[in-house]
Design an enzyme around this catalytic site. Sequence first.
Site, PDB file in Angstrom:
ATOM      1  N   ASP A  12       0.932  -1.194  -0.020  1.00  0.00           N
ATOM      2  CA  ASP A  12       0.009   0.191   0.159  1.00  0.00           C
ATOM      3  C   ASP A  12       0.711   1.142  -0.075  1.00  0.00           C
ATOM      4  O   ASP A  12       0.571   2.314   0.519  1.00  0.00           O
ATOM      5  CB  ASP A  12      -0.894   0.045   1.333  1.00  0.00           C
ATOM      6  N   LYS A  15       2.214   2.415  -5.116  1.00  0.00           N
ATOM      7  CA  LYS A  15       2.981   1.877  -6.360  1.00  0.00           C
ATOM      8  C   LYS A  15       2.015   2.127  -7.510  1.00  0.00           C
ATOM      9  O   LYS A  15       2.636   2.356  -8.370  1.00  0.00           O
ATOM     10  CB  LYS A  15       3.228   0.430  -6.202  1.00  0.00           C
ATOM     11  N   GLY A  39      -4.199  -4.081  -4.495  1.00  0.00           N
ATOM     12  CA  GLY A  39      -5.228  -3.151  -4.729  1.00  0.00           C
ATOM     13  C   GLY A  39      -4.271  -1.697  -5.207  1.00  0.00           C
ATOM     14  O   GLY A  39      -3.796  -1.247  -4.449  1.00  0.00           O
ATOM     15  N   HIS A  40      -4.294  -1.466  -6.523  1.00  0.00           N
ATOM     16  CA  HIS A  40      -3.577  -0.464  -6.787  1.00  0.00           C
ATOM     17  C   HIS A  40      -4.329   0.648  -7.182  1.00  0.00           C
ATOM     18  O   HIS A  40      -5.221   0.646  -8.444  1.00  0.00           O
ATOM     19  CB  HIS A  40      -2.600  -0.707  -8.124  1.00  0.00           C
ATOM     20  N   GLN A 222       1.979  -6.110  -3.042  1.00  0.00           N
ATOM     21  CA  GLN A 222       2.449  -5.809  -1.916  1.00  0.00           C
ATOM     22  C   GLN A 222       3.699  -5.322  -1.478  1.00  0.00           C
ATOM     23  O   GLN A 222       3.848  -4.316  -2.401  1.00  0.00           O
ATOM     24  CB  GLN A 222       2.460  -7.414  -1.105  1.00  0.00           C
TER      25      GLN A 222
HETATM   26  P1  IMP Z   1      -2.883 -12.697   1.604  1.00  0.00           P
HETATM   27  O1  IMP Z   1      -1.903 -12.156   0.639  1.00  0.00           O
HETATM   28  O2  IMP Z   1      -4.184 -12.421   1.270  1.00  0.00           O
HETATM   29  O3  IMP Z   1      -2.693 -14.153   1.933  1.00  0.00           O
HETATM   30  O4  IMP Z   1      -2.390 -11.953   2.923  1.00  0.00           O
HETATM   31  C1  IMP Z   1      -1.234 -12.101   3.800  1.00  0.00           C
HETATM   32  C2  IMP Z   1      -0.949 -10.833   4.234  1.00  0.00           C
HETATM   33  O5  IMP Z   1      -0.656  -9.877   3.344  1.00  0.00           O
HETATM   34  C3  IMP Z   1      -1.926  -9.919   5.129  1.00  0.00           C
HETATM   35  O6  IMP Z   1      -1.308  -9.255   6.230  1.00  0.00           O
HETATM   36  C4  IMP Z   1      -2.520  -9.111   4.289  1.00  0.00           C
HETATM   37  O7  IMP Z   1      -3.177  -8.109   4.758  1.00  0.00           O
HETATM   38  C5  IMP Z   1      -1.306  -8.733   3.477  1.00  0.00           C
HETATM   39  N1  IMP Z   1      -1.412  -7.994   1.943  1.00  0.00           N
HETATM   40  C6  IMP Z   1      -1.955  -8.821   0.833  1.00  0.00           C
HETATM   41  N2  IMP Z   1      -2.040  -8.015   0.013  1.00  0.00           N
HETATM   42  C7  IMP Z   1      -1.660  -6.864   0.231  1.00  0.00           C
HETATM   43  C8  IMP Z   1      -1.656  -5.645  -0.274  1.00  0.00           C
HETATM   44  O8  IMP Z   1      -1.820  -5.437  -1.569  1.00  0.00           O
HETATM   45  N3  IMP Z   1      -1.467  -4.503   0.508  1.00  0.00           N
HETATM   46  C9  IMP Z   1      -1.021  -4.635   1.735  1.00  0.00           C
HETATM   47  N4  IMP Z   1      -1.124  -5.825   2.468  1.00  0.00           N
HETATM   48  C10 IMP Z   1      -1.493  -6.838   1.802  1.00  0.00           C
END
Ligand code: IMP
Length: 428
Positions: A12, A15, A39-40, A222
């Site tokens: 977040d 990017k 989520g971009h 991420q």
């Molecule tokens: P997962 O990717 O859904 O398995 O989540 C694993 C961890 O990564 C959790 O703490 C999510 O909140 C975090 N996470 C996954 N995608 C994002 C993102 O795009 N932005 C911020 N945190 C993310």
Amino acid sequence: MNLCVLGAQWGDEGKGKIVDLLTPRFSIVARYQGGHNAGHTVYVKGRKFVLHLIPSGILHPGICCVIGNGVVVDPSALFAELDELAGMGVSIDGRLFVSDKAHVILPYHRELDILAEARRGEQKIGTTSRGIGPAYEDKIARRGIRIGDLADESPDGALAIAVRENVAARNRVVGNGDMKWPDVLASLRQAWTRLKPLVRDTSLYLHREMAGGKRVMFEGAQGTLLDIDHGTYPYVTSSNSTAGGAATGLGVGPSSIGKVLGVAKAYTTRVGGGPFPTELLGEAGERLRETGQEYGASTGRPRRCGWFDAVIVRYAARVNGLDALAITKLDVLDDLETLELCTAYRCGSETLTEMPSDVAQLSACQPVYETMPGWTEPTRGVTDFAKLPTNAQNYIKRLEELSGVKAAIVSTGSDREHTIVRGELLNN
Ligand code: IMP
């Protein structure tokens, strides 16, 4: 020169805006890991676009976009995004390619994700519940289904067998064990009819285009601290969001990555569980959340907020080989009397200047802060570094010193135009 753009914190970082801003310098934007957990958010002329799977480069006509083999694709999420783009007048015809080696997120991966979280109880990761982890688990366990596998139309072929076996395994684990594998197979066959024109060997495509002189931007999702190997394990996502992931996630050699740009907010946020040494729990955190509108672009969850942590950004510089930083959301810090910058961690009697590998140790760390004066003049929309308030300039300079990387970009607002681009770094 190609460029890899990735998150230097816990995701977040903004990017989407940086990729969108730099896209005109490239011909292709290629995403290398993650799925629709990302989520971009991009604002173009006041219009808001939220992209989850498709690289933000798609908003520029004529730019080709790749979803690489390292990405996990939920076909229904991809179709929803395609429909939304079409509804907003963005055509993807002939310029979106999906790797035949990307793994498919199956309908029950989401259920398994939610079940696993429930089992973790207090230790839950706080996943996005999109089925990302279970899809990567199947990939690593060598039972996953790849996009290219969907081409198999035979009633008793490898695809039908894999779906039958995987659904049987799911039914053994999930309480209401009654999912029908022929239904899953039918939905995959239906998805294939829409996917087929987009699917290709994207590694070969990228090689040919690069050999022909085309420049590629590699887009990470991420952030570094959520990387499966280098992040705050187990509070991480299930893929390699660091720069190395660009090579494996797209089938390109490391030498073709070129430069690496790390995106970091002027403060820090995190969604989900896990240690966050500079987190602000009281009013100060709430102020950052409201001013920065820190709510998840994918899930709407409030983000945890805190001061800039130079230890993690210095670590991101090391594991990614960062050439430069893009500092975002500087304007969110306007009007604060003082700012704290975390320079090290105090852990028991020790002072740590490097990121500890052990999550329990990191959880026990207290930040060591350096206090800097704030500024009252607004920075929003400023496009020239010299026109920033002196204290804001000093804040960025100190942040560069502590991180060991120069800021080539400073973002001062959500629009494309609200940006300071400094130095030659990005121009060669
Ligand atoms: P997962 O990717 O859904 O398995 O989540 C694993 C961890 O990564 C959790 O703490 C999510 O909140 C975090 N996470 C996954 N995608 C994002 C993102 O795009 N932005 C911020 N945190 C993310």
